[in-house]
Write a protein that holds these residues in place. Structure first.
Motif, mmCIF file in Angstrom:
data_model
loop_
_atom_site.group_PDB
_atom_site.id
_atom_site.type_symbol
_atom_site.label_atom_id
_atom_site.label_comp_id
_atom_site.label_asym_id
_atom_site.label_seq_id
_atom_site.Cartn_x
_atom_site.Cartn_y
_atom_site.Cartn_z
ATOM 1 N N ASP A 60 -52.014 17.118 -71.102
ATOM 2 C CA ASP A 60 -51.558 17.808 -72.309
ATOM 3 C C ASP A 60 -51.757 19.319 -72.350
ATOM 4 N N ILE A 61 -51.880 19.978 -71.184
ATOM 5 C CA ILE A 61 -51.894 21.445 -71.151
ATOM 6 C C ILE A 61 -50.956 21.928 -70.055
ATOM 7 N N ASP A 62 -50.494 23.166 -70.162
ATOM 8 C CA ASP A 62 -49.564 23.714 -69.179
ATOM 9 C C ASP A 62 -50.259 24.250 -67.938
ATOM 10 N N GLU A 63 -51.475 24.784 -68.081
ATOM 11 C CA GLU A 63 -52.167 25.370 -66.943
ATOM 12 C C GLU A 63 -52.580 24.273 -65.966
ATOM 13 N N GLY A 64 -52.707 24.663 -64.712
ATOM 14 C CA GLY A 64 -53.126 23.717 -63.685
ATOM 15 C C GLY A 64 -54.578 23.878 -63.313
ATOM 16 N N ASN A 65 -55.113 22.859 -62.665
ATOM 17 C CA ASN A 65 -56.493 22.866 -62.236
ATOM 18 C C ASN A 65 -56.626 21.899 -61.068
ATOM 19 N N ILE A 66 -57.267 22.337 -60.006
ATOM 20 C CA ILE A 66 -57.496 21.461 -58.849
ATOM 21 C C ILE A 66 -58.797 20.687 -59.022
ATOM 22 N N GLY A 67 -59.843 21.331 -59.450
ATOM 23 C CA GLY A 67 -61.137 20.672 -59.641
ATOM 24 C C GLY A 67 -61.939 20.614 -58.342
ATOM 25 N N ARG A 68 -63.248 20.604 -58.478
ATOM 26 C CA ARG A 68 -64.149 20.642 -57.320
ATOM 27 C C ARG A 68 -63.975 19.444 -56.379
ATOM 28 N N PRO A 69 -63.908 18.190 -56.851
ATOM 29 C CA PRO A 69 -63.758 17.070 -55.905
ATOM 30 C C PRO A 69 -62.475 17.165 -55.061
ATOM 31 N N GLN A 70 -61.375 17.563 -55.695
ATOM 32 C CA GLN A 70 -60.124 17.682 -54.953
ATOM 33 C C GLN A 70 -60.153 18.875 -53.991
ATOM 34 N N GLN A 71 -60.843 19.963 -54.389
ATOM 35 C CA GLN A 71 -60.996 21.109 -53.487
ATOM 36 C C GLN A 71 -61.789 20.710 -52.248
ATOM 37 N N GLU A 72 -62.841 19.943 -52.437
ATOM 38 C CA GLU A 72 -63.636 19.484 -51.288
ATOM 39 C C GLU A 72 -62.816 18.570 -50.388
ATOM 40 N N TRP A 73 -62.020 17.698 -50.982
ATOM 41 C CA TRP A 73 -61.139 16.822 -50.209
ATOM 42 C C TRP A 73 -60.116 17.664 -49.437
ATOM 43 N N LEU A 74 -59.545 18.684 -50.087
ATOM 44 C CA LEU A 74 -58.584 19.573 -49.434
ATOM 45 C C LEU A 74 -59.243 20.314 -48.276
#
Length: 107
Positions: A46-60
Motif C-alpha cells: 500500500d505505498i508507492d516507494e520501494g524497499n529491498i530490506g536487509r534479508p533480501q539484500q543479503e540474499w542478493l
C-alpha cells in the motif's frame, strides 16, 4: 517472461497472494552456463516507494558473489528505480534503501 511485483501488485492484499497466483516474489534464473537474471521484490504493501530490506539484500549479495565466482554475467531486475530520474515525475517511486545495496555496479 520474467515477473516481478510492483507497487500496484502489493495493494489490496495483493502482496499476500502474489506467490499463490503468479510466482515467487524474488528469484534467480540461470540461463545457460554464463548468464543469470535475479528478480527482486521491491514492493511494499500500500505505498508507492520501494524497499529491498536487509534479508533480501543479503540474499542478493550471496547470489551476486556466486555469479562472480562462477564467471556468470548477471542482471538484476526490480520494479522501482534505484536512483531518481530528474524532471520525469519519477523522483518519488524509488528505493528507500538503495544506498544500502553495496554490490551494485551501475553501467
Amino acid at each position: 517472461m520474467f515477473i516481478i511485483p510492483g507497487n500496484r501488485d502489493s495493494r489490496n492484499l495483493g502482496y499476500e497472494s502474489f506467490e499463490e497466483i503468479i510466482s515467487e516474489r524474488s528469484w534467480k534464473l540461470s540461463i545457460g552456463e554464463h548468464f543469470s537474471v535475479i528478480g527482486l521484490d521491491s514492493s511494499s504493501p500500500d505505498i508507492d516507494e520501494g524497499n529491498i530490506g536487509r534479508p533480501q539484500q543479503e540474499w542478493l549479495d550471496y547470489q551476486l558473489d556466486y555469479c562472480v565466482i562462477n564467471s556468470k554475467f548477471s542482471v538484476v531486475a526490480l520494479h522501482h528505480h534505484i536512483i531518481p530520474i530528474p524532471r520525469t515525475g519519477r523522483e518519488r517511486n524509488i528505493l528507500t534503501d538503495a544506498g544500502h545495496s553495496s554490490n551494485f555496479n551501475y553501467a
